[in-house]
Design a protein around this motif. Structure first.
Motif, PDB file in Angstrom:
ATOM      1  N   ALA A 226       0.748  -1.164   0.084  1.00 14.09           N
ATOM      2  CA  ALA A 226      -0.073   0.017  -0.126  1.00 14.09           C
ATOM      3  C   ALA A 226       0.941   1.299   0.078  1.00 14.09           C
ATOM      4  CB  ALA A 226      -0.845   0.183   1.214  1.00 14.09           C
ATOM      5  N   LYS A 227       2.183   1.214  -0.517  1.00 17.18           N
ATOM      6  CA  LYS A 227       2.969   2.248  -0.458  1.00 17.18           C
ATOM      7  C   LYS A 227       2.647   3.473  -1.000  1.00 17.18           C
ATOM      8  CE  LYS A 227       5.915   0.573  -4.103  1.00 17.18           C
ATOM      9  NZ  LYS A 227       7.030  -0.121  -4.303  1.00 17.18           N
ATOM     10  N   ASP A 228       1.837   3.525  -1.877  1.00 19.24           N
ATOM     11  CA  ASP A 228       1.156   4.646  -2.812  1.00 19.24           C
ATOM     12  C   ASP A 228      -0.107   5.251  -2.181  1.00 19.24           C
ATOM     13  OD1 ASP A 228       3.311   4.386  -4.649  1.00 19.24           O
ATOM     14  OD2 ASP A 228       2.069   2.911  -5.866  1.00 19.24           O
ATOM     15  N   CYS A 229      -0.656   4.589  -1.196  1.00 18.88           N
ATOM     16  CA  CYS A 229      -1.766   5.136  -0.342  1.00 18.88           C
ATOM     17  C   CYS A 229      -1.316   6.373   0.651  1.00 18.88           C
ATOM     18  CB  CYS A 229      -2.413   4.267   0.420  1.00 18.88           C
ATOM     19  SG  CYS A 229      -2.050   3.564   1.793  1.00 18.88           S
ATOM     20  N   ASP A 230      -2.356   7.026   1.285  1.00 20.51           N
ATOM     21  CA  ASP A 230      -2.181   8.068   2.196  1.00 20.51           C
ATOM     22  C   ASP A 230      -2.385   7.390   3.520  1.00 20.51           C
ATOM     23  OD1 ASP A 230      -1.330  10.321   0.354  1.00 20.51           O
ATOM     24  OD2 ASP A 230      -3.546  10.093  -0.341  1.00 20.51           O
ATOM     25  N   LEU A 231      -3.542   6.404   3.486  1.00 21.80           N
ATOM     26  CA  LEU A 231      -3.688   5.740   4.659  1.00 21.80           C
ATOM     27  C   LEU A 231      -4.155   4.490   4.812  1.00 21.80           C
ATOM     28  CD1 LEU A 231      -5.088   6.201   7.564  1.00 21.80           C
ATOM     29  CD2 LEU A 231      -7.169   7.210   6.750  1.00 21.80           C
ATOM     30  N   LEU A 232      -3.513   3.623   5.450  1.00 22.62           N
ATOM     31  CA  LEU A 232      -3.798   2.264   5.446  1.00 22.62           C
ATOM     32  C   LEU A 232      -4.559   1.738   6.780  1.00 22.62           C
ATOM     33  CD1 LEU A 232      -3.089  -0.767   4.517  1.00 22.62           C
ATOM     34  CD2 LEU A 232      -1.021  -0.545   5.289  1.00 22.62           C
ATOM     35  N   PHE A 233      -5.467   1.098   6.748  1.00 20.01           N
ATOM     36  CA  PHE A 233      -6.356   0.489   7.724  1.00 20.01           C
ATOM     37  C   PHE A 233      -6.063  -0.961   8.008  1.00 20.01           C
ATOM     38  CE2 PHE A 233      -8.931   4.092   6.501  1.00 20.01           C
ATOM     39  CZ  PHE A 233      -9.143   4.577   7.853  1.00 20.01           C
ATOM     40  N   PHE A 234      -6.332  -1.461   9.184  1.00 16.71           N
ATOM     41  CA  PHE A 234      -5.729  -2.891   9.468  1.00 16.71           C
ATOM     42  C   PHE A 234      -7.191  -3.452  10.391  1.00 16.71           C
ATOM     43  CE2 PHE A 234      -1.375  -1.779   8.898  1.00 16.71           C
ATOM     44  CZ  PHE A 234      -1.006  -3.035   8.068  1.00 16.71           C
ATOM     45  N   PRO A 235      -7.327  -4.779  10.164  1.00 18.47           N
ATOM     46  CA  PRO A 235      -8.352  -5.304  10.741  1.00 18.47           C
ATOM     47  C   PRO A 235      -8.126  -5.353  12.506  1.00 18.47           C
ATOM     48  CG  PRO A 235      -7.114  -7.192  10.055  1.00 18.47           C
ATOM     49  CD  PRO A 235      -6.493  -5.821   9.558  1.00 18.47           C
ATOM     50  N   GLU A 236      -9.455  -5.613  13.173  1.00 22.22           N
ATOM     51  CA  GLU A 236      -9.368  -5.506  14.676  1.00 22.22           C
ATOM     52  C   GLU A 236      -8.068  -6.633  14.939  1.00 22.22           C
ATOM     53  OE1 GLU A 236     -13.611  -4.944  16.322  1.00 22.22           O
ATOM     54  OE2 GLU A 236     -13.597  -6.663  14.846  1.00 22.22           O
ATOM     55  N   ILE A 237      -7.537  -6.119  16.100  1.00 22.80           N
ATOM     56  CA  ILE A 237      -6.441  -6.921  16.743  1.00 22.80           C
ATOM     57  C   ILE A 237      -5.479  -7.425  15.785  1.00 22.80           C
ATOM     58  CG2 ILE A 237      -6.146  -8.456  18.756  1.00 22.80           C
ATOM     59  CD1 ILE A 237      -9.048  -8.284  19.271  1.00 22.80           C
ATOM     60  N   GLN A 238      -4.711  -6.776  14.736  1.00 20.96           N
ATOM     61  CA  GLN A 238      -4.199  -7.539  13.848  1.00 20.96           C
ATOM     62  C   GLN A 238      -2.875  -8.301  14.055  1.00 20.96           C
ATOM     63  OE1 GLN A 238      -3.100  -3.429  12.820  1.00 20.96           O
ATOM     64  NE2 GLN A 238      -1.174  -4.302  11.909  1.00 20.96           N
ATOM     65  N   LEU A 239      -2.651  -8.317  15.415  1.00 20.99           N
ATOM     66  CA  LEU A 239      -1.492  -9.029  15.624  1.00 20.99           C
ATOM     67  C   LEU A 239      -1.594 -10.283  16.520  1.00 20.99           C
ATOM     68  CD1 LEU A 239       1.308  -6.215  16.546  1.00 20.99           C
ATOM     69  CD2 LEU A 239       0.967  -7.441  14.205  1.00 20.99           C
ATOM     70  N   SER A 240      -2.816 -10.583  16.267  1.00 23.22           N
ATOM     71  CA  SER A 240      -3.115 -11.730  17.139  1.00 23.22           C
ATOM     72  C   SER A 240      -4.529 -12.542  16.845  1.00 23.22           C
ATOM     73  CB  SER A 240      -3.580 -11.486  18.720  1.00 23.22           C
ATOM     74  OG  SER A 240      -4.532 -10.505  18.841  1.00 23.22           O
ATOM     75  N   PRO A 241      -5.057 -13.626  16.992  1.00 22.45           N
ATOM     76  CA  PRO A 241      -6.144 -14.093  16.608  1.00 22.45           C
ATOM     77  C   PRO A 241      -7.461 -13.398  16.987  1.00 22.45           C
ATOM     78  CG  PRO A 241      -5.150 -15.561  18.174  1.00 22.45           C
ATOM     79  CD  PRO A 241      -4.024 -14.653  17.784  1.00 22.45           C
ATOM     80  N   PHE A 242      -8.562 -13.248  16.750  1.00 20.69           N
ATOM     81  CA  PHE A 242      -9.724 -12.660  17.091  1.00 20.69           C
ATOM     82  C   PHE A 242     -10.128 -13.236  18.478  1.00 20.69           C
ATOM     83  CE2 PHE A 242     -13.936 -10.924  17.133  1.00 20.69           C
ATOM     84  CZ  PHE A 242     -13.704  -9.526  17.232  1.00 20.69           C
ATOM     85  N   PHE A 243      -9.464 -12.784  19.477  1.00 20.17           N
ATOM     86  CA  PHE A 243      -9.891 -13.536  20.748  1.00 20.17           C
ATOM     87  C   PHE A 243     -11.254 -13.018  21.522  1.00 20.17           C
ATOM     88  CE2 PHE A 243      -6.240 -10.509  21.842  1.00 20.17           C
ATOM     89  CZ  PHE A 243      -7.090  -9.621  22.651  1.00 20.17           C
ATOM     90  N   PRO A 244     -11.881 -11.767  21.336  1.00 23.57           N
ATOM     91  CA  PRO A 244     -12.882 -11.245  21.815  1.00 23.57           C
ATOM     92  C   PRO A 244     -14.154 -12.377  21.904  1.00 23.57           C
ATOM     93  CG  PRO A 244     -11.876  -9.570  21.135  1.00 23.57           C
ATOM     94  CD  PRO A 244     -11.279 -10.776  20.525  1.00 23.57           C
ATOM     95  N   GLN A 245     -14.029 -13.052  20.829  1.00 28.59           N
ATOM     96  CA  GLN A 245     -15.209 -14.034  20.914  1.00 28.59           C
ATOM     97  C   GLN A 245     -15.069 -15.223  21.796  1.00 28.59           C
ATOM     98  OE1 GLN A 245     -14.974 -15.755  16.792  1.00 28.59           O
ATOM     99  NE2 GLN A 245     -12.652 -16.435  16.981  1.00 28.59           N
ATOM    100  N   TYR A 246     -14.002 -15.179  22.388  1.00 34.36           N
ATOM    101  CA  TYR A 246     -13.828 -16.623  23.528  1.00 34.36           C
ATOM    102  C   TYR A 246     -13.763 -15.678  24.862  1.00 34.36           C
ATOM    103  CZ  TYR A 246     -12.333 -18.838  19.410  1.00 34.36           C
ATOM    104  OH  TYR A 246     -12.368 -19.317  17.985  1.00 34.36           O
ATOM    105  N   GLU A 247     -14.931 -15.645  25.570  1.00 35.09           N
ATOM    106  CA  GLU A 247     -14.943 -15.262  26.719  1.00 35.09           C
ATOM    107  C   GLU A 247     -14.073 -15.760  27.863  1.00 35.09           C
ATOM    108  OE1 GLU A 247     -18.904 -14.299  28.666  1.00 35.09           O
ATOM    109  OE2 GLU A 247     -19.818 -14.169  26.537  1.00 35.09           O
ATOM    110  N   LYS A 248     -13.609 -15.046  28.595  1.00 36.72           N
ATOM    111  CA  LYS A 248     -12.723 -15.432  29.799  1.00 36.72           C
ATOM    112  C   LYS A 248     -11.401 -16.064  29.217  1.00 36.72           C
ATOM    113  CE  LYS A 248     -16.732 -15.681  32.688  1.00 36.72           C
ATOM    114  NZ  LYS A 248     -17.481 -16.505  33.723  1.00 36.72           N
ATOM    115  N   SER A 249     -11.035 -15.992  28.235  1.00 35.59           N
ATOM    116  CA  SER A 249      -9.531 -16.582  27.836  1.00 35.59           C
ATOM    117  C   SER A 249      -8.672 -15.784  28.308  1.00 35.59           C
ATOM    118  CB  SER A 249      -9.400 -16.645  26.311  1.00 35.59           C
ATOM    119  OG  SER A 249     -10.513 -17.393  25.953  1.00 35.59           O
ATOM    120  N   ASP A 250      -7.570 -16.371  28.693  1.00 34.82           N
ATOM    121  CA  ASP A 250      -6.289 -15.469  29.015  1.00 34.82           C
ATOM    122  C   ASP A 250      -5.571 -15.127  27.776  1.00 34.82           C
ATOM    123  OD1 ASP A 250      -4.114 -14.397  30.231  1.00 34.82           O
ATOM    124  OD2 ASP A 250      -3.283 -16.189  31.158  1.00 34.82           O
ATOM    125  N   VAL A 251      -5.504 -13.617  27.656  1.00 37.08           N
ATOM    126  CA  VAL A 251      -4.797 -13.410  26.084  1.00 37.08           C
ATOM    127  C   VAL A 251      -3.728 -12.373  26.719  1.00 37.08           C
ATOM    128  CG1 VAL A 251      -6.749 -14.043  24.778  1.00 37.08           C
ATOM    129  CG2 VAL A 251      -6.754 -11.612  25.916  1.00 37.08           C
TER     130      VAL A 251
END
Length: 101
Positions: free
Chosen positions: A28-53
């Motif tokens: 994306a080097k030719d763009c002005d702004l780059l968006f990433f998904p939620e919690i991009q550096l880990s799995p999407f853990f909010p779906q697992y309640e009470k998990s130690d993350v």
């Protein structure tokens, strides 16, 4: 303004997810702004309640955040990462723009 959205599957491996994020920055080097998904550096853990993350929590001086900021500066664009951050003993989702300068 040219914006880009990164769509990526995250694994349990922070380094692998970081590398995917850095690769998206290069694509994306030719763009002005780059968006990433939620919690991009880990799995999407909010779906697992009470998990130690706590293993995915970072601080503002984490090398991963620094590398993303350096990549944004090197590509002269703004970056909107979404990271699980530990700050003053509290855990929050870090979503901000990293400046290009």
């Amino acid at each position: 303004m040219r914006s880009a959205l990164a769509q990526m599957a995250m694994s349990k491996n922070i380094d692998s997810n970081l590398q995917k994020s850095l690769d998206f920055c290069d694509k994306a080097k030719d763009c002005d702004l780059l968006f990433f998904p939620e919690i991009q550096l880990s799995p999407f853990f909010p779906q697992y309640e009470k998990s130690d993350v706590t293993e995915y929590a970072m601080n503002t001086n984490s090398s991963e955040i620094i590398k993303l900021a350096e990549k944004a500066k090197g590509n002269s664009f703004y970056l909107s990462p979404n990271i699980y951050l530990e700050q003053d003993g509290k855990f929050i989702f870090f979503f901000t723009l990293l400046p290009d300068r």
